[in-house]
Design an enzyme around this catalytic site. Structure first.
Site, PDB file in Angstrom:
ATOM      1  N   GLY A   1      -2.991   3.660  -2.920  1.00  0.00           N
ATOM      2  CA  GLY A   1      -2.791   2.617  -3.919  1.00  0.00           C
ATOM      3  C   GLY A   1      -2.605   1.278  -3.232  1.00  0.00           C
ATOM      4  O   GLY A   1      -2.020   1.196  -2.149  1.00  0.00           O
TER       5      GLY A   1
ATOM      6  N   CYS B   1       0.841  -1.205   0.000  1.00  0.00           N
ATOM      7  CA  CYS B   1       0.000   0.000   0.000  1.00  0.00           C
ATOM      8  C   CYS B   1       0.872   1.250   0.000  1.00  0.00           C
ATOM      9  O   CYS B   1       2.003   1.242   0.505  1.00  0.00           O
ATOM     10  CB  CYS B   1      -0.896   0.046   1.234  1.00  0.00           C
ATOM     11  SG  CYS B   1      -2.046  -1.320   1.422  1.00  0.00           S
ATOM     12  N   ASP B   2       0.303   2.314  -0.526  1.00  0.00           N
ATOM     13  CA  ASP B   2       0.949   3.618  -0.396  1.00  0.00           C
ATOM     14  C   ASP B   2      -0.131   4.690  -0.386  1.00  0.00           C
ATOM     15  O   ASP B   2      -1.034   4.675  -1.232  1.00  0.00           O
ATOM     16  CB  ASP B   2       1.925   3.883  -1.539  1.00  0.00           C
ATOM     17  CG  ASP B   2       2.741   5.139  -1.275  1.00  0.00           C
ATOM     18  OD1 ASP B   2       3.759   5.027  -0.570  1.00  0.00           O
ATOM     19  OD2 ASP B   2       2.357   6.232  -1.746  1.00  0.00           O
ATOM     20  N   SER B   3      -0.041   5.595   0.576  1.00  0.00           N
ATOM     21  CA  SER B   3      -1.047   6.652   0.721  1.00  0.00           C
ATOM     22  C   SER B   3      -0.426   8.026   0.549  1.00  0.00           C
ATOM     23  O   SER B   3       0.688   8.287   1.020  1.00  0.00           O
ATOM     24  CB  SER B   3      -1.700   6.586   2.110  1.00  0.00           C
ATOM     25  OG  SER B   3      -2.365   5.372   2.326  1.00  0.00           O
TER      26      SER B   3
END
Length: 209
Positions: free
Chosen positions: A112, A75-77
Site C-alpha cells: 500500500g 508504504c506498507d507491505s
C-alpha cells in the site's frame, strides 16, 4: 519542496536513492496491530493501504510546518500466501513455518502507498494506491533455510524474504514490478505524485544518464 519518507525501511530508502531521490526519513510511530484489528473484513489491498496512509499522516502531523512544503510517502507491505496476509514473522519458528509452506509455490507481495502533500496549514492533497507483484519461491534445503533464518534477515521483512538481499537466492522469479517487492513501487509512486501535482523529475537530486 522536501520529500519525506515515512518509513524506517533501509530497502525503501535505497530504492529511492538509486532512482535519484534523497528523501528525509521520518519514522512513523503507529500501532499496526490495532489499525488492522479495526478493519478485520477489509481486503488485503485495503489493509496495506490503510497502514500506509496512517504512517504518512502520523508523520505529517508530527513534523507540522518544520520543513515547509513537503510531500510525504508512506508504504506498507505484506505477503498474501495461501489465502493468508502475513507481515514480518519476528521469530525464527514463525519464519520457518512460513518458508516450509511457501517453498516451491507463489505468493503476492502487496504494498500500500500513500502520498500526502502538506504545507503549514496541514495536509492539502492525498493520493493512495497499491501494487501487487507475484513472487515465485524456490525450495531451499533445510541447511540453507536454517542459515537464512540465522542471518536474522527474514525475521524483519514482510513475508520472511527479500528480493534484494540474502533472500534473493531463494526467489525463482517475479511477475510484475520488482521495486514493489522491495517495498516501494516506483511506477505507482510516480503516478501518485502526479495526482498531488508533483512531477517526479523535479525531485531528482542528481543528474541521470
Amino acid at each position: 519542496m522536501r520529500l519525506v519518507l515515512a518509513s524506517a525501511s533501509p530497502a525503501r530508502l535505497a530504492v529511492l536513492r538509486a532512482a535519484g531521490v534523497d528523501p528525509l526519513v521520518e519514522v512513523a510511530d503507529v500501532d499496526e496491530d490495532a489499525l488492522l484489528a479495526a478493519i478485520p473484513h477489509a481486503s488485503p489491498a485495503e489493509k496495506v493501504t490503510h497502514l500506509a496512509a496512517a504512517k504518512a499522516t502520523a508523520v505529517a502531523r508530527r513534523i507540522g510546518d518544520t520543513h515547509g512544503e513537503v510531500v510525504l510517502i508512506g508504504c506498507d507491505s505484506m505477503l498474501l500466501v495461501g489465502g493468508e496476509l502475513v507481515g514480518k514473522p519476528r521469530d525464527p519458528d514463525t519464519a520457518r513455518r512460513r518458508w516450509k509452506a511457501m517453498a516451491g509455490g507463489t505468493g503476492e507481495l502487496v504494498t500500500g502507498h500513500a502520498v500526502l502533500r502538506s504545507t503549514a496549514g496541514g495536509i492539502d492533497q492525498v493520493a493512495e494506491g497499491h501494487a501487487v507483484t507475484t513472487v515465485r519461491f524456490g525450495e531451499p534445503s533445510d541447511a540453507e533455510l536454517e542459515a537464512y533464518l540465522a542471518s536474522g534477515e527474514p525475521l524483519v521483512v514482510a513475508g520472511a524474504f527479500t528480493l534484494d538481499g540474502l533472500g534473493g537466492w531463494f526467489v525463482e522469479g517475479i511477475d510484475g514490478d520488482a521495486s514493489n517487492v522491495i517495498g516501494i513501487s516506483l511506477p505507482l509512486v510516480r503516478r501518485l505524485l502526479a495526482a498531488v501535482g508533483v512531477v517526479v523529475t523535479d525531485l531528482w537530486s542528481r543528474p541521470t544518464g
